[in-house]
Design an enzyme around this catalytic site. Structure first.
Site, PDB file in Angstrom:
ATOM      1  N   ARG B   7       0.839  -1.213   0.000  1.00 14.12           N
ATOM      2  CA  ARG B   7       0.000   0.000   0.000  1.00 14.12           C
ATOM      3  C   ARG B   7       0.870   1.258   0.000  1.00 14.12           C
ATOM      4  O   ARG B   7       0.504   2.284  -0.564  1.00 14.12           O
ATOM      5  CB  ARG B   7      -0.989  -0.011   1.171  1.00 14.12           C
ATOM      6  N   SER B  34      -5.003   5.185   5.448  1.00 15.71           N
ATOM      7  CA  SER B  34      -4.678   3.756   5.482  1.00 15.71           C
ATOM      8  C   SER B  34      -4.359   3.199   4.094  1.00 15.71           C
ATOM      9  O   SER B  34      -3.483   2.362   3.939  1.00 15.71           O
ATOM     10  CB  SER B  34      -5.847   2.960   6.062  1.00 15.71           C
ATOM     11  N   GLU B  55     -18.940   3.440  -0.317  1.00 18.22           N
ATOM     12  CA  GLU B  55     -18.130   2.788  -1.353  1.00 18.22           C
ATOM     13  C   GLU B  55     -18.889   2.590  -2.658  1.00 18.22           C
ATOM     14  O   GLU B  55     -18.322   2.657  -3.741  1.00 18.22           O
ATOM     15  CB  GLU B  55     -17.623   1.435  -0.844  1.00 18.22           C
ATOM     16  N   PHE B  80     -14.441  -3.858   1.354  1.00 16.70           N
ATOM     17  CA  PHE B  80     -15.494  -2.898   0.993  1.00 16.70           C
ATOM     18  C   PHE B  80     -15.489  -2.593  -0.512  1.00 16.70           C
ATOM     19  O   PHE B  80     -16.545  -2.493  -1.137  1.00 16.70           O
ATOM     20  CB  PHE B  80     -15.340  -1.612   1.801  1.00 16.70           C
ATOM     21  N   HIS B 106      -5.362  -3.617   2.536  1.00 14.06           N
ATOM     22  CA  HIS B 106      -5.820  -4.406   3.685  1.00 14.06           C
ATOM     23  C   HIS B 106      -6.533  -5.685   3.243  1.00 14.06           C
ATOM     24  O   HIS B 106      -7.566  -6.068   3.789  1.00 14.06           O
ATOM     25  CB  HIS B 106      -6.724  -3.573   4.590  1.00 14.06           C
ATOM     26  N   ASP B 114      -8.130  -6.167  13.543  1.00 16.79           N
ATOM     27  CA  ASP B 114      -9.509  -5.784  13.199  1.00 16.79           C
ATOM     28  C   ASP B 114     -10.422  -7.003  13.017  1.00 16.79           C
ATOM     29  O   ASP B 114     -11.640  -6.904  13.146  1.00 16.79           O
ATOM     30  CB  ASP B 114      -9.543  -4.928  11.930  1.00 16.79           C
ATOM     31  N   ARG B 164      -1.545  -4.653   3.988  1.00 15.83           N
ATOM     32  CA  ARG B 164      -1.245  -3.727   5.071  1.00 15.83           C
ATOM     33  C   ARG B 164       0.209  -3.826   5.555  1.00 15.83           C
ATOM     34  O   ARG B 164       0.867  -2.803   5.727  1.00 15.83           O
ATOM     35  CB  ARG B 164      -2.204  -3.990   6.232  1.00 15.83           C
TER      36      ARG B 164
END
Lengths: 273, 314
Positions: B7, B34, B55, B80, B106, B114, B164
């Site tokens: 990322r 993020s 989204e 998402f 992620h 999470d 991530r």
């Protein structure tokens, strides 16, 4: 103000679109006449009075855009595109046939003049917003019009797009709500009431007008007023009659997604002559 | 070996693209810090659109931007971008084949603490099934930059899967990245490991261990899941007769599924799929989760041994 002559011309265009809708859905043996007929006056006003287009250059970057968010009303869009010269009027009778460019719901990949593939409800307004953002970035002055159904606005994504259009001050977006009061399962107020619609759009930051969606002079005036608004997107709530123009279809929910049979085509065309 | 999150590399590549091409625009859904689109937004505020926690609308808006000639990159967490907005990706982007790039971070269980709600283990399958969608899963920072640039240069929808945590930088800057062309990182004749994303470096470690046991293992970096490099898969099937796939994703529908489909259709050999076995992820530290779900070099070693037994039994 448009002259009476112009209004009369556009009313005849709307009748012509309605005749096409009846013939097309009749020939196809399926399709959505009710919600196409309710939108015919709005679509006629846009395609034959307001939209700055060049059918010879469907990808002309400065053209105005029209997004049919309620994609099941494809017949009214196809009728307008054919009448504007995007493709031969004869091709309208290929609606929904295997190999036809006139898919059951609009397919931008295959039919020139279709600005966005729609049909899955709730998605067109976001696309219209994206086109308006691109126009702003490019310093182009084109406007983007969208047509939404009153059943369609039950989709949550519509309100995401409504929020975003106001947030980004998309004053080049003008949307119509075809407020005909019906969806497949029945009257919208009974199925899942979206009311009060005007208040909802106002609360989301839009300029809102409520008009008779079959009064050509009122449609022209409303669009002129909307175009003068700055800093906010505009919603024109058009009070319409589902199946407008065919007495036996008017306000009959059964005509949402059912095509007229040959004798019904004849009856409807006689009324629309 | 130096570690960089894919990322992070994405954020840098976007900045580079932003400077080169004024048509590149970026949309995010309240996760810019993020997903690393934040820097692009700082440098090109007029071309950055935070769409809020919405989204579906982000994807739909990107479709409109693309229809008007822009090259939108949409970012959110993989769960998402591909899950919440699946039908928007399907009908507003893939169906009209619009030039929208979905770069989602992620992905997989390395999201960590999470938990399962945020760990996408089905996104490759969801994107791969869409006609005309290109699917990139870069293994490191160098490959990420190459994939992002390739995505911007091709016309049509692209999904880029990003992670991530920091991952080893395996490739030289001079990497010859061709969409749809697997990169052979190590040759061997006994078995082949087709790996993607964070599993590529683990496949190399596994191959090293197996070489010590006298087993020659070919390792292929599958940075492109679609279009799949079928030639590389069939060549390995013919030359080694034993295949292991490795992905931080469900074993259903992802790289393993794609490789198995190809092998079954043309040259059946045993295929052992390493990934999540039809389960969701859970909370934990990324390293703990990789161990928990068998996404380790040691697991790949046993997978190769297993597939070699199957091959011997034929």
């Amino acid at each position: 103000m448009a002259t009476q002559e112009e209004i009369t011309r556009l009313e005849e265009k709307a009748r012509q679109l309605r005749r096409h809708i009846i013939r097309m859905t009749g020939a196809a043996g399926s399709g959505h006449p009710g919600g196409s007929l309710s939108a015919a006056d709005i679509v006629a006003a846009l395609y034959f009075h307001f939209l700055c287009l060049d059918p010879a250059r469907p990808d002309w970057p400065d053209r105005d855009r029209f997004v049919l968010s309620k994609g099941h009303a494809a017949p009214v869009l196809y009728a307008a595109l054919a009448e504007r010269g995007y493709f031969p009027v004869d091709e309208l009778l290929t609606l929904r046939r295997l190999g036809s460019r006139l898919q059951g719901h609009p397919d931008m990949k295959h039919l020139p003049g279709v600005e966005m593939s729609t049909g899955s409800l709730g998605q067109g307004l976001a696309a219209a917003n994206g086109m308006a953002l691109a126009g702003r970035l490019d310093g182009r002055d084109y406007r983007v019009y969208a047509l939404l159904g009153d059943g369609e606005i039950q989709e949550g994504m519509i309100w995401e797009a409504a929020m975003a259009a106001a947030h980004y001050k998309l004053d080049h977006v003008t949307a119509f709500l075809d407020h005909n009061g019906f969806q497949i399962d029945g009257p919208t107020r009974q199925v899942m009431s979206p009311e009060p619609v005007a208040d909802k759009w106002r609360a989301f930051g839009w300029d809102v007008q409520v008009i008779d969606g079959h009064d050509m002079a009122a449609i022209l005036q409303a669009v002129e007023k909307a175009r003068a608004v700055t800093g906010r997107p505009q919603m024109i709530v058009a009070e319409t009659v589902k199946g407008k123009g065919c007495s036996f279809m008017e306000n009959q929910v059964g005509w949402h997604g059912v095509a007229p049979k040959p004798d019904e085509v004849e009856r409807a065309l006689a009324e629309l002559a | 070996m130096k570690k960089v999150a894919t990322r992070e590399a994405y954020g840098e590549a976007l900045l580079e693209l932003g400077r080169e091409n004024p048509d590149v625009v970026v949309l995010d859904a309240d996760l810019a810090k993020s997903t690393k689109t934040f820097d692009f937004g700082k440098h090109f505020p007029e071309r950055f659109f935070d769409m809020g926690i919405a989204e579906q609308n982000m994807i739909g808006t990107a479709a409109g931007l693309a229809a008007a000639g822009k090259i939108p990159f949409c970012s959110s967490f993989a769960i998402f971008a591909t899950g919440r907005a699946f039908e928007q990706v399907r009908n507003s982007v893939a169906y009209p084949h619009l030039n929208v790039k979905i770069a989602a971070s992620h992905a997989g269980v390395t999201v960590g603490e999470d938990g399962g709600s945020h760990q996408s283990v089905e996104d490759i399958a969801l994107m791969r099934v869409l006609p005309g969608m290109t699917v990139f899963v870069p293994a490191d920072a160098v490959e990420t930059r190459a994939a992002v640039r390739a995505a911007a240069g091709m016309n049509g929808p692209v999904y880029i899967r990003l992670g991530r945590p920091g991952v080893p930088v395996l490739h030289e800057q001079s990497l010859d990245f061709k969409p749809g062309r697997a990169i052979k990182l190590r040759d061997g004749g006994d078995a082949a490991i087709f790996a993607t994303g964070i599993m590529v470096s683990m496949a190399l470690e596994a191959a090293e261990i197996l070489t010590g046991e006298g087993i020659g293992v070919r390792v292929l970096d599958m940075h492109t899941i679609k279009p799949l490099d079928e030639a590389a898969v069939l060549q390995a099937a013919k030359e080694t007769g034993a295949i292991v796939t490795a992905e931080e994703h469900s074993i259903i529908g992802g790289l393993g599924g794609a490789v198995a489909e190809t092998v079954c259709a043309s040259h059946p050999v045993p295929v052992y799929r390493v990934g999540l076995s039809d389960v969701f992820g859970e909370s934990g530290k990324p390293a703990e989760l990789l161990e928990r779900f068998g996404l380790t070099p040691a697991r790949l070693v046993t997978a190769v041994q297993e597939v070699l037994k199957q091959k011997a039994a034929l």
